[in-house]
Design an enzyme around this catalytic site. Structure first.
Site, PDB file in Angstrom:
ATOM      1  N   SER A  83       0.866  -1.341   0.010  1.00 36.89           N
ATOM      2  CA  SER A  83       0.162  -0.238  -0.052  1.00 36.89           C
ATOM      3  C   SER A  83       0.889   1.168  -0.057  1.00 36.89           C
ATOM      4  O   SER A  83       0.335   2.343  -0.165  1.00 36.89           O
ATOM      5  CB  SER A  83      -0.683   0.240   1.330  1.00 36.89           C
ATOM      6  OG  SER A  83      -0.940  -1.019   1.976  1.00 36.89           O
ATOM      7  N   HIS A  90      -2.092  -2.866  -6.562  1.00 39.09           N
ATOM      8  CA  HIS A  90      -2.793  -2.527  -5.228  1.00 39.09           C
ATOM      9  C   HIS A  90      -4.172  -2.784  -5.118  1.00 39.09           C
ATOM     10  O   HIS A  90      -4.969  -1.917  -5.714  1.00 39.09           O
ATOM     11  CB  HIS A  90      -2.366  -1.044  -4.850  1.00 39.09           C
ATOM     12  CG  HIS A  90      -2.605  -0.646  -3.641  1.00 39.09           C
ATOM     13  ND1 HIS A  90      -2.965   0.755  -2.994  1.00 39.09           N
ATOM     14  CD2 HIS A  90      -3.071  -1.258  -2.427  1.00 39.09           C
ATOM     15  CE1 HIS A  90      -3.236   0.836  -1.806  1.00 39.09           C
ATOM     16  NE2 HIS A  90      -3.397  -0.500  -1.259  1.00 39.09           N
ATOM     17  N   GLU A 104      -5.186  -0.093  -7.964  1.00 35.05           N
ATOM     18  CA  GLU A 104      -4.088   0.910  -8.321  1.00 35.05           C
ATOM     19  C   GLU A 104      -2.984   0.173  -8.788  1.00 35.05           C
ATOM     20  O   GLU A 104      -2.376  -0.603  -8.124  1.00 35.05           O
ATOM     21  CB  GLU A 104      -4.015   1.582  -6.952  1.00 35.05           C
ATOM     22  CG  GLU A 104      -3.281   3.037  -7.163  1.00 35.05           C
ATOM     23  CD  GLU A 104      -3.355   3.704  -5.908  1.00 35.05           C
ATOM     24  OE1 GLU A 104      -2.865   3.004  -4.875  1.00 35.05           O
ATOM     25  OE2 GLU A 104      -3.369   4.893  -5.838  1.00 35.05           O
ATOM     26  N   ASN A 130      -3.324   6.184  -0.822  1.00 29.72           N
ATOM     27  CA  ASN A 130      -2.857   6.460   0.632  1.00 29.72           C
ATOM     28  C   ASN A 130      -2.345   7.659   0.981  1.00 29.72           C
ATOM     29  O   ASN A 130      -1.997   8.065   2.109  1.00 29.72           O
ATOM     30  CB  ASN A 130      -2.218   5.231   1.292  1.00 29.72           C
ATOM     31  CG  ASN A 130      -3.025   3.763   1.399  1.00 29.72           C
ATOM     32  OD1 ASN A 130      -4.040   4.110   2.321  1.00 29.72           O
ATOM     33  ND2 ASN A 130      -2.519   2.875   0.909  1.00 29.72           N
TER      34      ASN A 130
END
Ligand code: CAA
Length: 303
Positions: free
Chosen positions: A127, A161, A173, A211
């Site tokens: 992440s 991701h 992602e 994130n």
């Protein structure tokens, strides 16, 4: 086999909530055989039980036929710790979904490089950790980053991701390391689409897009609680009812895992050197206490 992604067999490393979810969508949606590897038998047992439950639920709701569920389940083969990464030698892509720890990931990618065929894609579900750094860790000893062997090895590494819960969340992602080749990126994109996902692409910066935006928001919510600005329930209710979020940020933090949230926030902090990303002390202390959220039975809420 889809001509676009060319993946006849997938390897997944890590049977936690993310790895299990990835194995699930690959087997059910992309209809690709999956070799699922984890060091912990307990983790595998929990992951398989969750998959069986989800498949049963989809069959009972009429979303899939029971034959689809049966076939999906049969596509998943467990690789025990004694078999090890060697058992993945013939896969066309391996997705690593272990905890957010760079040295652990580097070790895994080094063994994938040693065991898998040179054409296999090596993807990480990280992440926040640098995909470029992970790609560099695959360059065999004795080769350089500029050598053909070094470029070939690092060029097949990509960030893929997924979001939790993987069977439900529609996004993947895709993160391109500095070294990722266009072919690797396009095959990884085609695979994510075959899993039923929409794809966005991000550069390899700390936190990528998802994130870099989500984790500071969660961290700020924890700081609100720490400062006594509002109660846990009022913070979550404000975001749920005031902004239509499906769950409040403290509940979402529990759901992601507080250890994961802290690891990501620390990556943002150290990766940018910007003080605005300082992790909340309360978050650090909760992780010190082993209160990791839903998975450990205690976080901001009790489970
Ligand atoms: N696994 C699989 N499916 C699940 C699930 C799980 N853990 N939890 C819920 N679902 C399914 C349910 O079975 C249900 O499916 P059906 O419609 O087929 O029945 C559907 O999701 C809706 O579930 P519920 O009605 O029980 O509950 P809900 O409406 O509250 O939805 C939720 C649950 C989808 C998780 C919703 O609360 C939500 O969207 N929460 C936010 C999730 C989120 O933000 N995820 C991203 C986290 S960040 C991340 O993953 C990346 C990172 O790097 C940190």
């Amino acid at each position: 086999m889809s001509a676009a992604h060319g993946i006849r067999t997938l390897g997944v490393l890590g049977a936690g909530q993310m790895g299990t979810g990835i194995a699930f969508v690959a087997a059910l949606r992309a209809k690709v055989p999956v070799l699922l590897h984890d060091r912990s038998q307990d983790q595998i047992t929990k992951g398989l039980a969750l998959m069986d439950k989800l498949l049963d639920k989809d069959v009972n709701k009429g979303k899939i036929q029971s034959i689809d569920a049966k076939e999906a389940r049969e596509r998943i083969r467990i690789i025990s710790s004694s078999e090890g990464v060697k058992a993945l030698r013939d896969v066309d892509m391996a997705i690593e979904a272990v905890s957010e720890n760079l040295s652990l990931k580097e070790k895994i990618f080094a063994s994938l490089t040693a065991e898998l065929n040179p054409g296999a894609i090596l993807a990480s579900n990280t992440s926040s950790i640098s995909i470029t750094k992970i790609a560099t860790s695959t360059i065999p000893q004795g080769s350089t980053a500029a050598s053909e062997e070094g470029k070939q090895s690092a060029g097949r590494v990509v960030g893929l991701h997924f979001f939790n819960p993987v069977p439900v969340m529609k996004l993947v992602e895709l993160i391109s390391a500095l070294q990722t080749t266009p072919e690797t990126l396009e095959r990884a994109r085609a695979f994510a689409i075959a899993c039923g996902k929409e794809v966005t692409v991000s550069k390899d910066v700390p936190g990528f897009v998802s994130n870099a935006l989500l984790m500071p928001f969660i961290n700020e919510a924890i700081m609100c609680l720490e400062k006594g600005t509002a109660t846990r329930d009022d913070i979550d209710t404000t975001l749920r009812l005031g902004m239509n979020h499906p769950m409040g940020p403290l509940q979402l933090a529990d759901f992601i895992g507080l250890d994961t949230c802290l690891a990501i926030q620390q990556t943002l902090y150290t990766g940018t050197g910007d003080s605005k990303y300082r992790p909340s002390i309360l978050l650090e202390r909760m992780v010190d206490a082993g209160w990791y959220g839903k998975k450990s039975g205690k976080g901001f809420y009790d489970y």
